[in-house]
Design an enzyme around this catalytic site. Structure first.
Site, mmCIF file in Angstrom:
data_model
loop_
_atom_site.group_PDB
_atom_site.id
_atom_site.type_symbol
_atom_site.label_atom_id
_atom_site.label_comp_id
_atom_site.label_asym_id
_atom_site.label_seq_id
_atom_site.Cartn_x
_atom_site.Cartn_y
_atom_site.Cartn_z
ATOM 1 N N ASP A 1 16.354 6.542 103.104
ATOM 2 C CA ASP A 1 16.800 5.580 103.113
ATOM 3 C C ASP A 1 15.646 4.559 102.578
ATOM 4 O OD1 ASP A 1 15.300 5.216 105.253
ATOM 5 O OD2 ASP A 1 16.827 4.576 106.577
ATOM 6 N N ASP B 1 26.460 9.621 105.930
ATOM 7 C CA ASP B 1 25.630 9.808 106.901
ATOM 8 C C ASP B 1 25.738 9.204 108.223
ATOM 9 O OD1 ASP B 1 22.948 8.036 107.726
ATOM 10 O OD2 ASP B 1 24.220 7.530 105.679
#
Length: 378
Positions: A94, A273
Protein backbone atom coordinates in the site's frame (compact mmCIF):
# COMPACT_ATOMS: atom_id res chain seq x y z
CA UNK A 1 5.24 1.04 -18.27
CA UNK A 2 4.07 -2.43 -19.28
CA UNK A 3 0.32 -2.58 -18.81
CA UNK A 4 -0.96 -5.96 -20.01
CA UNK A 5 -0.65 -7.94 -16.80
CA UNK A 6 -4.25 -9.21 -16.66
CA UNK A 7 -6.07 -11.83 -18.68
CA UNK A 8 -9.75 -12.58 -18.16
CA UNK A 9 -10.39 -16.30 -18.52
CA UNK A 10 -14.13 -16.36 -17.86
CA UNK A 11 -16.89 -13.87 -17.23
CA UNK A 12 -20.10 -14.73 -15.43
CA UNK A 13 -23.64 -13.82 -16.36
CA UNK A 14 -23.09 -10.44 -14.69
CA UNK A 15 -19.93 -8.75 -13.36
CA UNK A 16 -17.98 -11.56 -11.68
CA UNK A 17 -14.97 -12.77 -13.60
CA UNK A 18 -12.08 -15.22 -13.29
CA UNK A 19 -8.68 -14.12 -14.50
CA UNK A 20 -4.90 -14.25 -14.08
CA UNK A 21 -2.52 -11.45 -13.12
CA UNK A 22 1.03 -12.08 -14.31
CA UNK A 23 4.04 -10.58 -12.53
CA UNK A 24 7.75 -11.31 -12.63
CA UNK A 25 7.40 -13.24 -9.37
CA UNK A 26 4.59 -15.44 -10.60
CA UNK A 27 0.94 -15.57 -11.56
CA UNK A 28 -2.06 -14.75 -9.40
CA UNK A 29 -5.38 -16.45 -10.07
CA UNK A 30 -8.30 -14.11 -9.51
CA UNK A 31 -10.50 -13.45 -7.68
CA UNK A 32 -7.87 -13.46 -4.95
CA UNK A 33 -7.68 -12.67 -1.26
CA UNK A 34 -4.29 -11.33 -0.18
CA UNK A 35 -3.00 -12.04 3.35
CA UNK A 36 -1.65 -8.93 5.06
CA UNK A 37 2.03 -9.06 6.04
CA UNK A 38 2.28 -5.61 7.60
CA UNK A 39 5.91 -5.63 8.80
CA UNK A 40 7.34 -8.31 6.49
CA UNK A 41 5.39 -10.95 8.38
CA UNK A 42 1.87 -12.35 8.25
CA UNK A 43 1.34 -12.48 12.00
CA UNK A 44 2.03 -15.90 13.61
CA UNK A 45 2.39 -17.63 10.21
CA UNK A 46 5.60 -18.92 8.60
CA UNK A 47 6.28 -18.15 4.94
CA UNK A 48 6.47 -21.91 4.36
CA UNK A 49 2.93 -22.29 5.71
CA UNK A 50 1.72 -19.42 3.53
CA UNK A 51 3.00 -21.30 0.48
CA UNK A 52 2.41 -24.95 1.32
CA UNK A 53 -0.64 -24.96 3.61
CA UNK A 54 -2.47 -21.74 2.76
CA UNK A 55 -1.33 -21.55 -0.88
CA UNK A 56 -1.23 -17.77 -1.04
CA UNK A 57 -0.40 -16.46 -4.52
CA UNK A 58 0.41 -12.97 -3.18
CA UNK A 59 0.82 -11.17 0.15
CA UNK A 60 0.86 -7.53 1.25
CA UNK A 61 3.51 -5.36 2.84
CA UNK A 62 2.88 -2.01 4.50
CA UNK A 63 4.83 1.01 3.28
CA UNK A 64 4.40 3.12 6.42
CA UNK A 65 5.46 0.38 8.82
CA UNK A 66 8.36 -0.92 6.72
CA UNK A 67 9.65 2.63 6.24
CA UNK A 68 9.80 3.12 10.00
CA UNK A 69 11.07 -0.39 10.77
CA UNK A 70 13.38 -1.96 9.60
CA UNK A 71 13.95 1.17 7.46
CA UNK A 72 14.97 1.56 3.87
CA UNK A 73 18.72 1.29 4.47
CA UNK A 74 18.24 -2.25 5.73
CA UNK A 75 15.67 -2.98 3.03
CA UNK A 76 17.90 -1.96 0.12
CA UNK A 77 20.95 -3.74 1.56
CA UNK A 78 18.83 -6.89 1.82
CA UNK A 79 17.90 -6.55 -1.84
CA UNK A 80 14.24 -5.69 -1.31
CA UNK A 81 11.37 -7.22 0.60
CA UNK A 82 11.25 -10.49 -1.36
CA UNK A 83 14.80 -11.38 -0.32
CA UNK A 84 14.52 -9.86 3.14
CA UNK A 85 11.60 -12.10 4.12
CA UNK A 86 12.47 -15.04 1.84
CA UNK A 87 9.28 -14.84 -0.22
CA UNK A 88 9.55 -15.61 -3.95
CA UNK A 89 5.91 -14.99 -4.91
CA UNK A 90 4.26 -11.64 -5.71
CA UNK A 91 3.99 -8.84 -3.13
CA UNK A 92 1.72 -5.79 -3.10
CA UNK A 93 2.45 -2.70 -1.00
CA UNK A 94 0.00 0.00 0.00
CA UNK A 95 1.08 3.64 -0.25
CA UNK A 96 1.06 4.53 3.43
CA UNK A 97 -1.95 6.78 2.87
CA UNK A 98 -4.32 4.78 5.05
CA UNK A 99 -1.88 4.66 7.97
CA UNK A 100 -1.35 8.41 7.71
CA UNK A 101 -5.16 8.81 7.68
CA UNK A 102 -5.36 6.78 10.90
CA UNK A 103 -2.86 9.17 12.56
CA UNK A 104 -5.27 12.12 12.31
CA UNK A 105 -4.32 13.47 15.74
CA UNK A 106 -0.58 13.58 14.99
CA UNK A 107 -0.24 14.59 11.35
CA UNK A 108 -0.25 17.76 9.26
CA UNK A 109 -1.33 17.56 5.62
CA UNK A 110 -0.43 20.04 2.89
CA UNK A 111 -0.42 20.04 -0.90
CA UNK A 112 3.16 18.84 -0.81
CA UNK A 113 2.54 15.81 1.42
CA UNK A 114 2.03 14.74 5.02
CA UNK A 115 4.14 15.34 8.13
CA UNK A 116 3.43 12.77 10.82
CA UNK A 117 4.70 11.47 14.12
CA UNK A 118 5.99 7.90 14.36
CA UNK A 119 3.88 5.65 16.55
CA UNK A 120 7.11 3.89 17.57
CA UNK A 121 9.29 6.66 19.00
CA UNK A 122 7.47 9.94 18.38
CA UNK A 123 9.95 11.11 15.74
CA UNK A 124 8.64 13.26 12.89
CA UNK A 125 8.65 12.17 9.25
CA UNK A 126 7.38 13.51 5.94
CA UNK A 127 5.86 11.50 3.09
CA UNK A 128 5.02 13.09 -0.24
CA UNK A 129 3.78 11.27 -3.35
CA UNK A 130 7.38 11.13 -4.54
CA UNK A 131 8.63 9.83 -1.20
CA UNK A 132 5.94 7.13 -1.13
CA UNK A 133 7.06 6.02 -4.60
CA UNK A 134 10.70 6.03 -3.53
CA UNK A 135 9.96 3.91 -0.47
CA UNK A 136 7.89 1.43 -2.45
CA UNK A 137 10.62 1.26 -5.09
CA UNK A 138 13.10 0.38 -2.36
CA UNK A 139 10.72 -2.23 -0.95
CA UNK A 140 10.41 -3.69 -4.45
CA UNK A 141 6.79 -4.88 -4.47
CA UNK A 142 5.44 -6.28 -7.73
CA UNK A 143 2.32 -4.11 -7.37
CA UNK A 144 2.46 -0.79 -5.56
CA UNK A 145 -0.08 1.88 -4.84
CA UNK A 146 -0.27 5.58 -5.65
CA UNK A 147 -0.18 7.90 -2.63
CA UNK A 148 -3.69 9.00 -1.71
CA UNK A 149 -5.73 10.54 1.07
CA UNK A 150 -8.33 8.31 2.67
CA UNK A 151 -11.32 10.19 4.09
CA UNK A 152 -13.23 9.05 7.20
CA UNK A 153 -16.87 8.02 7.37
CA UNK A 154 -19.02 9.99 7.64
CA UNK A 155 -17.43 12.70 5.53
CA UNK A 156 -18.90 16.02 4.40
CA UNK A 157 -19.30 16.39 0.64
CA UNK A 158 -16.89 19.31 0.26
CA UNK A 159 -14.24 17.54 2.32
CA UNK A 160 -14.60 14.40 0.20
CA UNK A 161 -14.36 16.45 -3.00
CA UNK A 162 -11.29 18.38 -1.88
CA UNK A 163 -9.61 15.18 -0.74
CA UNK A 164 -10.41 13.38 -3.99
CA UNK A 165 -8.97 16.23 -6.06
CA UNK A 166 -5.80 16.18 -3.95
CA UNK A 167 -5.50 12.43 -4.53
CA UNK A 168 -5.77 13.03 -8.28
CA UNK A 169 -3.04 15.69 -8.20
CA UNK A 170 -0.84 13.40 -6.15
CA UNK A 171 -1.41 10.62 -8.69
CA UNK A 172 0.11 12.73 -11.45
CA UNK A 173 3.19 13.25 -9.31
CA UNK A 174 3.42 9.52 -8.58
CA UNK A 175 3.25 8.66 -12.28
CA UNK A 176 5.87 11.27 -13.17
CA UNK A 177 8.25 9.99 -10.48
CA UNK A 178 7.87 6.40 -11.72
CA UNK A 179 8.64 7.45 -15.29
CA UNK A 180 11.88 9.06 -14.18
CA UNK A 181 13.11 6.36 -11.76
CA UNK A 182 13.75 2.77 -12.88
CA UNK A 183 13.21 -0.38 -10.84
CA UNK A 184 15.98 -1.42 -8.45
CA UNK A 185 15.96 -5.20 -8.24
CA UNK A 186 15.60 -6.50 -11.79
CA UNK A 187 11.84 -7.12 -11.78
CA UNK A 188 9.02 -4.91 -13.02
CA UNK A 189 6.75 -3.01 -10.65
CA UNK A 190 3.20 -2.04 -11.54
CA UNK A 191 1.55 1.10 -10.16
CA UNK A 192 -2.15 1.02 -9.23
CA UNK A 193 -3.97 4.36 -8.72
CA UNK A 194 -6.78 4.58 -6.16
CA UNK A 195 -10.38 5.75 -6.62
CA UNK A 196 -11.63 8.00 -3.80
CA UNK A 197 -14.78 10.08 -3.18
CA UNK A 198 -16.29 8.70 0.04
CA UNK A 199 -19.90 7.50 -0.37
CA UNK A 200 -20.88 10.15 -2.94
CA UNK A 201 -21.76 8.54 -6.27
CA UNK A 202 -20.98 11.61 -8.37
CA UNK A 203 -17.52 11.98 -6.82
CA UNK A 204 -16.81 8.29 -7.22
CA UNK A 205 -17.76 8.49 -10.91
CA UNK A 206 -15.44 11.45 -11.44
CA UNK A 207 -12.62 9.72 -9.61
CA UNK A 208 -13.10 6.43 -11.46
CA UNK A 209 -12.95 8.27 -14.78
CA UNK A 210 -9.74 10.08 -13.82
CA UNK A 211 -8.15 6.85 -12.62
CA UNK A 212 -9.23 5.00 -15.77
CA UNK A 213 -7.61 7.70 -17.92
CA UNK A 214 -4.24 7.10 -16.24
CA UNK A 215 -4.07 3.76 -18.10
CA UNK A 216 -2.32 2.00 -15.22
CA UNK A 217 -1.71 -1.74 -15.02
CA UNK A 218 -4.61 -2.08 -12.59
CA UNK A 219 -6.86 0.06 -10.41
CA UNK A 220 -7.85 0.16 -6.77
CA UNK A 221 -10.88 1.38 -4.83
CA UNK A 222 -10.00 2.98 -1.51
CA UNK A 223 -11.87 4.80 1.23
CA UNK A 224 -14.38 2.00 1.82
CA UNK A 225 -14.66 -0.43 4.73
CA UNK A 226 -13.96 2.54 7.04
CA UNK A 227 -17.19 2.33 9.02
CA UNK A 228 -19.89 2.82 6.40
CA UNK A 229 -22.81 0.32 6.23
CA UNK A 230 -22.17 -2.72 4.06
CA UNK A 231 -24.94 -1.66 1.68
CA UNK A 232 -23.13 1.64 1.04
CA UNK A 233 -19.87 -0.18 0.34
CA UNK A 234 -21.61 -2.44 -2.19
CA UNK A 235 -23.43 0.46 -3.80
CA UNK A 236 -20.25 2.48 -4.35
CA UNK A 237 -18.32 -0.57 -5.52
CA UNK A 238 -21.01 -1.25 -8.10
CA UNK A 239 -20.85 2.35 -9.35
CA UNK A 240 -17.07 2.30 -9.67
CA UNK A 241 -16.71 -1.10 -11.36
CA UNK A 242 -19.14 0.12 -14.05
CA UNK A 243 -16.52 2.72 -15.01
CA UNK A 244 -13.10 1.16 -14.36
CA UNK A 245 -11.65 -0.63 -17.43
CA UNK A 246 -12.84 -4.21 -17.71
CA UNK A 247 -9.48 -5.37 -19.04
CA UNK A 248 -7.60 -4.24 -15.90
CA UNK A 249 -7.67 -5.92 -12.46
CA UNK A 250 -9.76 -4.17 -9.79
CA UNK A 251 -8.60 -4.13 -6.19
CA UNK A 252 -11.02 -3.33 -3.34
CA UNK A 253 -8.84 -2.29 -0.43
CA UNK A 254 -9.39 -3.49 3.13
CA UNK A 255 -12.31 -5.88 2.58
CA UNK A 256 -13.40 -7.84 4.58
CA UNK A 257 -15.67 -10.59 5.97
CA UNK A 258 -16.30 -13.77 3.93
CA UNK A 259 -19.70 -12.43 2.88
CA UNK A 260 -18.18 -9.05 1.94
CA UNK A 261 -15.71 -10.89 -0.27
CA UNK A 262 -18.34 -12.90 -2.14
CA UNK A 263 -20.59 -9.88 -2.64
CA UNK A 264 -17.63 -7.84 -3.91
CA UNK A 265 -16.62 -10.56 -6.36
CA UNK A 266 -20.18 -10.43 -7.63
CA UNK A 267 -19.72 -6.70 -8.27
CA UNK A 268 -16.64 -7.22 -10.43
CA UNK A 269 -13.80 -7.08 -7.89
CA UNK A 270 -10.70 -9.20 -8.54
CA UNK A 271 -8.45 -8.51 -5.54
CA UNK A 272 -9.13 -7.97 -1.83
CA UNK A 273 -7.17 -7.82 1.42
CA UNK A 274 -8.00 -7.50 5.10
CA UNK A 275 -6.41 -8.10 8.50
CA UNK A 276 -9.67 -9.69 9.68
CA UNK A 277 -8.79 -13.39 9.22
CA UNK A 278 -5.58 -13.12 11.26
CA UNK A 279 -6.76 -10.51 13.76
CA UNK A 280 -9.94 -12.42 14.51
CA UNK A 281 -7.99 -15.67 14.66
CA UNK A 282 -5.76 -14.26 17.39
CA UNK A 283 -8.96 -13.49 19.30
CA UNK A 284 -10.30 -17.05 18.94
CA UNK A 285 -12.79 -16.38 16.13
CA UNK A 286 -12.72 -18.89 13.28
CA UNK A 287 -14.52 -18.58 9.95
CA UNK A 288 -15.82 -21.78 8.37
CA UNK A 289 -18.16 -22.86 5.59
CA UNK A 290 -20.72 -23.67 8.30
CA UNK A 291 -20.45 -20.36 10.14
CA UNK A 292 -18.37 -18.50 12.70
CA UNK A 293 -16.94 -20.21 15.80
CA UNK A 294 -15.73 -18.59 19.03
CA UNK A 295 -13.17 -21.12 20.19
CA UNK A 296 -13.30 -19.93 23.80
CA UNK A 297 -16.91 -21.07 24.16
CA UNK A 298 -17.63 -23.80 26.71
CA UNK A 299 -19.48 -25.84 24.06
CA UNK A 300 -16.16 -26.90 22.47
CA UNK A 301 -14.58 -28.09 25.73
CA UNK A 302 -15.15 -31.80 25.03
CA UNK A 303 -15.78 -31.69 21.29
CA UNK A 304 -13.04 -33.92 19.92
CA UNK A 305 -14.11 -33.64 16.30
CA UNK A 306 -11.68 -32.05 13.81
CA UNK A 307 -11.33 -28.30 13.96
CA UNK A 308 -13.11 -28.04 10.60
CA UNK A 309 -14.29 -31.11 8.68
CA UNK A 310 -14.60 -29.00 5.53
CA UNK A 311 -11.23 -27.29 5.91
CA UNK A 312 -8.33 -27.38 3.47
CA UNK A 313 -5.37 -26.90 5.84
CA UNK A 314 -3.53 -29.56 7.82
CA UNK A 315 -4.53 -27.84 11.09
CA UNK A 316 -8.19 -28.52 10.38
CA UNK A 317 -7.64 -32.28 10.64
CA UNK A 318 -4.70 -32.58 13.02
CA UNK A 319 -6.32 -30.68 15.89
CA UNK A 320 -9.70 -30.98 17.58
CA UNK A 321 -12.01 -28.20 18.64
CA UNK A 322 -11.46 -29.21 22.27
CA UNK A 323 -7.68 -28.94 21.90
CA UNK A 324 -7.74 -25.54 20.21
CA UNK A 325 -10.18 -24.27 22.83
CA UNK A 326 -7.83 -25.51 25.55
CA UNK A 327 -4.91 -23.65 23.96
CA UNK A 328 -6.88 -20.39 23.88
CA UNK A 329 -8.08 -20.76 27.47
CA UNK A 330 -4.51 -21.58 28.56
CA UNK A 331 -3.27 -18.57 26.54
CA UNK A 332 -0.81 -20.65 24.55
CA UNK A 333 0.72 -18.94 21.50
CA UNK A 334 0.12 -22.05 19.41
CA UNK A 335 -3.62 -21.29 19.54
CA UNK A 336 -3.08 -18.08 17.56
CA UNK A 337 -0.91 -19.85 15.00
CA UNK A 338 -3.37 -22.69 14.41
CA UNK A 339 -6.31 -20.28 14.19
CA UNK A 340 -4.47 -17.93 11.80
CA UNK A 341 -3.50 -20.77 9.45
CA UNK A 342 -7.07 -22.02 9.49
CA UNK A 343 -8.67 -18.63 8.77
CA UNK A 344 -6.27 -17.75 5.97
CA UNK A 345 -6.66 -21.20 4.40
CA UNK A 346 -10.43 -20.77 4.58
CA UNK A 347 -10.31 -17.33 2.93
CA UNK A 348 -8.12 -18.65 0.12
CA UNK A 349 -10.43 -21.65 -0.29
CA UNK A 350 -13.41 -19.29 -0.41
CA UNK A 351 -12.05 -17.34 -3.38
CA UNK A 352 -10.86 -20.51 -5.14
CA UNK A 353 -14.31 -22.06 -4.92
CA UNK A 354 -15.85 -18.77 -6.04
CA UNK A 355 -13.54 -18.87 -9.05
CA UNK A 356 -14.66 -22.42 -9.86
CA UNK A 357 -18.30 -21.33 -9.86
CA UNK A 358 -17.55 -18.33 -12.07
CA UNK A 359 -15.93 -20.71 -14.55
CA UNK A 360 -18.86 -23.12 -14.22
CA UNK A 361 -21.33 -20.28 -14.86
CA UNK A 362 -23.37 -20.55 -11.66
CA UNK A 363 -21.57 -18.13 -9.33
CA UNK A 364 -24.56 -16.01 -8.32
CA UNK A 365 -26.79 -18.96 -7.50
CA UNK A 366 -23.98 -20.55 -5.50
CA UNK A 367 -23.19 -17.29 -3.69
CA UNK A 368 -26.77 -16.79 -2.59
CA UNK A 369 -26.95 -20.38 -1.35
CA UNK A 370 -23.83 -20.20 0.87
CA UNK A 371 -24.11 -16.69 2.31
CA UNK A 372 -26.62 -17.56 5.08
CA UNK A 373 -24.39 -20.37 6.33
CA UNK A 374 -21.25 -18.23 6.33
CA UNK A 375 -22.92 -15.57 8.47
CA UNK A 376 -24.37 -17.81 11.20
CA UNK A 377 -22.79 -18.13 14.66
CA UNK A 378 -22.08 -21.68 15.75
Amino acid sequence: MKQNIFEIEKTSESKARAGVITTDHGSIQTPIFMPVGTVASVKTVHQRELKDDINADIILGNTYHLYLRPGMDTMTKAGGLHRFMNWDRPILTDSGGYQVFSLASSRKMTEEGVKFKSHIDGSYHFISPEKSMEIQRQIGADIFMAFDECTPYPCEYNQAKTSMELTHRWLKRCIEWCRENPELYGHQQHLFPIVQGSTYSDLRKISAEVIAESDAAGNAIGGLSVGEPEEEMYRITDVVTDILPKEKPRYLMGVGTPWNILESIGLGIDMMDCVMPTRNARNAMLFTWNGVMNMKNEKWKQDFSPLDESGTSFVDYEYSKAYVRHLFVAKEYLAKQIASIHNLAFYLDLVRVAREHIVAGDFYQWKDSVLPGLRQRL
